[in-house]
Design a protein around this motif. Structure first.
Motif, PDB file in Angstrom:
ATOM      1  N   GLN A  25       0.835  -1.205   0.000  1.00 27.15           N
ATOM      2  CA  GLN A  25       0.000   0.000   0.000  1.00 27.15           C
ATOM      3  C   GLN A  25       0.869   1.253   0.000  1.00 27.15           C
ATOM      4  O   GLN A  25       0.571   2.225  -0.688  1.00 27.15           O
ATOM      5  CB  GLN A  25      -0.931   0.017   1.206  1.00 27.15           C
ATOM      6  N   LYS A  26       1.958   1.221   0.787  1.00 28.83           N
ATOM      7  CA  LYS A  26       2.867   2.372   0.823  1.00 28.83           C
ATOM      8  C   LYS A  26       3.530   2.584  -0.539  1.00 28.83           C
ATOM      9  O   LYS A  26       3.696   3.718  -0.985  1.00 28.83           O
ATOM     10  CB  LYS A  26       3.941   2.186   1.899  1.00 28.83           C
ATOM     11  N   LEU A  27       3.897   1.486  -1.179  1.00 32.03           N
ATOM     12  CA  LEU A  27       4.473   1.567  -2.519  1.00 32.03           C
ATOM     13  C   LEU A  27       3.448   2.158  -3.483  1.00 32.03           C
ATOM     14  O   LEU A  27       3.771   3.019  -4.312  1.00 32.03           O
ATOM     15  CB  LEU A  27       4.923   0.178  -2.985  1.00 32.03           C
ATOM     16  N   GLY A  28       2.205   1.723  -3.349  1.00 26.79           N
ATOM     17  CA  GLY A  28       1.126   2.276  -4.167  1.00 26.79           C
ATOM     18  C   GLY A  28       0.933   3.755  -3.915  1.00 26.79           C
ATOM     19  O   GLY A  28       0.697   4.535  -4.846  1.00 26.79           O
ATOM     20  N   ASP A  80       4.838  -8.818  -9.889  1.00 31.84           N
ATOM     21  CA  ASP A  80       6.234  -8.684  -9.483  1.00 31.84           C
ATOM     22  C   ASP A  80       6.497  -7.190  -9.267  1.00 31.84           C
ATOM     23  O   ASP A  80       6.495  -6.405 -10.224  1.00 31.84           O
ATOM     24  CB  ASP A  80       7.156  -9.240 -10.580  1.00 31.84           C
ATOM     25  N   VAL A  81       6.668  -6.794  -8.000  1.00 29.20           N
ATOM     26  CA  VAL A  81       6.825  -5.371  -7.687  1.00 29.20           C
ATOM     27  C   VAL A  81       8.285  -4.923  -7.724  1.00 29.20           C
ATOM     28  O   VAL A  81       8.563  -3.732  -7.581  1.00 29.20           O
ATOM     29  CB  VAL A  81       6.208  -5.025  -6.308  1.00 29.20           C
ATOM     30  N   GLU A  82       9.200  -5.852  -7.936  1.00 29.90           N
ATOM     31  CA  GLU A  82      10.626  -5.506  -7.953  1.00 29.90           C
ATOM     32  C   GLU A  82      10.955  -4.462  -9.029  1.00 29.90           C
ATOM     33  O   GLU A  82      11.630  -3.481  -8.732  1.00 29.90           O
ATOM     34  CB  GLU A  82      11.476  -6.777  -8.141  1.00 29.90           C
ATOM     35  N   PRO A  83      10.480  -4.609 -10.290  1.00 31.01           N
ATOM     36  CA  PRO A  83      10.780  -3.579 -11.290  1.00 31.01           C
ATOM     37  C   PRO A  83      10.191  -2.211 -10.921  1.00 31.01           C
ATOM     38  O   PRO A  83      10.815  -1.176 -11.160  1.00 31.01           O
ATOM     39  CB  PRO A  83      10.141  -4.103 -12.574  1.00 31.01           C
ATOM     40  N   GLN A  85       9.670  -1.106  -7.814  1.00 30.66           N
ATOM     41  CA  GLN A  85      10.494  -0.586  -6.722  1.00 30.66           C
ATOM     42  C   GLN A  85      11.815  -0.042  -7.254  1.00 30.66           C
ATOM     43  O   GLN A  85      12.274   1.021  -6.833  1.00 30.66           O
ATOM     44  CB  GLN A  85      10.737  -1.684  -5.677  1.00 30.66           C
ATOM     45  N   GLN A  86      12.436  -0.751  -8.184  1.00 30.00           N
ATOM     46  CA  GLN A  86      13.707  -0.301  -8.757  1.00 30.00           C
ATOM     47  C   GLN A  86      13.532   1.010  -9.509  1.00 30.00           C
ATOM     48  O   GLN A  86      14.372   1.905  -9.406  1.00 30.00           O
ATOM     49  CB  GLN A  86      14.277  -1.371  -9.693  1.00 30.00           C
ATOM     50  N   LEU A  90      15.299   4.555  -8.538  1.00 26.75           N
ATOM     51  CA  LEU A  90      16.086   5.281  -9.523  1.00 26.75           C
ATOM     52  C   LEU A  90      15.624   6.734  -9.622  1.00 26.75           C
ATOM     53  O   LEU A  90      16.443   7.651  -9.672  1.00 26.75           O
ATOM     54  CB  LEU A  90      15.990   4.596 -10.894  1.00 26.75           C
ATOM     55  N   LEU A  91      14.308   6.948  -9.627  1.00 26.09           N
ATOM     56  CA  LEU A  91      13.782   8.310  -9.683  1.00 26.09           C
ATOM     57  C   LEU A  91      14.180   9.112  -8.445  1.00 26.09           C
ATOM     58  O   LEU A  91      14.560  10.285  -8.553  1.00 26.09           O
ATOM     59  CB  LEU A  91      12.255   8.289  -9.798  1.00 26.09           C
ATOM     60  N   GLU A  92      14.105   8.492  -7.272  1.00 28.54           N
ATOM     61  CA  GLU A  92      14.467   9.185  -6.037  1.00 28.54           C
ATOM     62  C   GLU A  92      15.967   9.453  -5.981  1.00 28.54           C
ATOM     63  O   GLU A  92      16.411  10.472  -5.461  1.00 28.54           O
ATOM     64  CB  GLU A  92      14.028   8.363  -4.826  1.00 28.54           C
ATOM     65  N   ASN A  93      16.742   8.534  -6.530  1.00 24.63           N
ATOM     66  CA  ASN A  93      18.193   8.650  -6.479  1.00 24.63           C
ATOM     67  C   ASN A  93      18.710   9.726  -7.426  1.00 24.63           C
ATOM     68  O   ASN A  93      19.753  10.321  -7.167  1.00 24.63           O
ATOM     69  CB  ASN A  93      18.833   7.293  -6.803  1.00 24.63           C
ATOM     70  N   LYS A  94      18.021  10.005  -8.529  1.00 27.35           N
ATOM     71  CA  LYS A  94      18.475  11.019  -9.482  1.00 27.35           C
ATOM     72  C   LYS A  94      18.593  12.379  -8.812  1.00 27.35           C
ATOM     73  O   LYS A  94      19.527  13.120  -9.067  1.00 27.35           O
ATOM     74  CB  LYS A  94      17.528  11.101 -10.677  1.00 27.35           C
TER      75      LYS A  94
END
Length: 168
Positions: A25-28, A80-83, A85-86, A90-94
């Motif tokens: 839910q948090k990921l959503g 599969d939520v791994e892609p 999450q990645q 990546l967006l947060e890391n930019k």
């Protein structure tokens, strides 16, 4: 390994299941908070994308928004939520990478204005695209501006020059 041992490993308590559901839910919710351009970069199927778009339209203070987040979490259980999450990482890391590069350039500029030729030589060695003469000229102007208490126009030019010519 016997069959009963395998069943013990596959067993998840209700608490584990609730925590996993809450994490989804948090990921959503992170997906719902993204802008349209960033959301387009996230790999997800049309059903999940439609649910996220609908949640964006629902007033956050209403009960329907919470239920929609639960629905998004339910949809994500079967995927599969791994892609996803990645892509979010990546967006947060930019942003963090851009900030770090900015600070590095500021530090280089300050060091160049303070120390001069040794720093210029090191930069020309590391980054062949940089012009020694241009940096020396900007360094002299920056030193002159500092001594005369003028605005740091040349220091800004040094920063912009470094930003344009240092590619990492």
């Amino acid at each position: 390994m016997t069959e009963s041992d395998q069943q013990d490993l596959d067993f998840k308590s209700r608490t584990q299941l609730k925590n996993e559901s809450h994490d989804l839910q948090k990921l959503g919710e992170k997906l719902v908070d993204l802008g349209p351009a960033a959301l387009a970069k996230i790999p997800m199927d049309q059903e999940l994308k439609d649910a996220v778009v609908l949640a964006r339209r629902i007033n956050r203070k209403k009960e329907g928004f919470r239920r929609q987040l639960q629905f998004i979490g339910k949809l994500m259980r079967n995927r599969d939520v791994e892609p996803i999450q990645q892509a979010l990482d990546l967006l947060e890391n930019k942003h963090q990478q851009a900030t770090a590069k900015f600070h590095k350039l500021e530090k280089l500029r300050d060091e160049l204005v303070a120390k001069g030729d040794p720093v210029i030589d090191r930069l020309v060695e590391q980054y062949p695209a940089i012009e020694r003469q241009k940096l020396r000229q900007l360094h002299r102007q920056a030193q002159k501006e500092q001594t005369q208490n003028k605005p740091p126009k040349s220091a800004r030019e040094i920063f912009q020059y470094l930003k344009d010519n240092i590619q990492e």
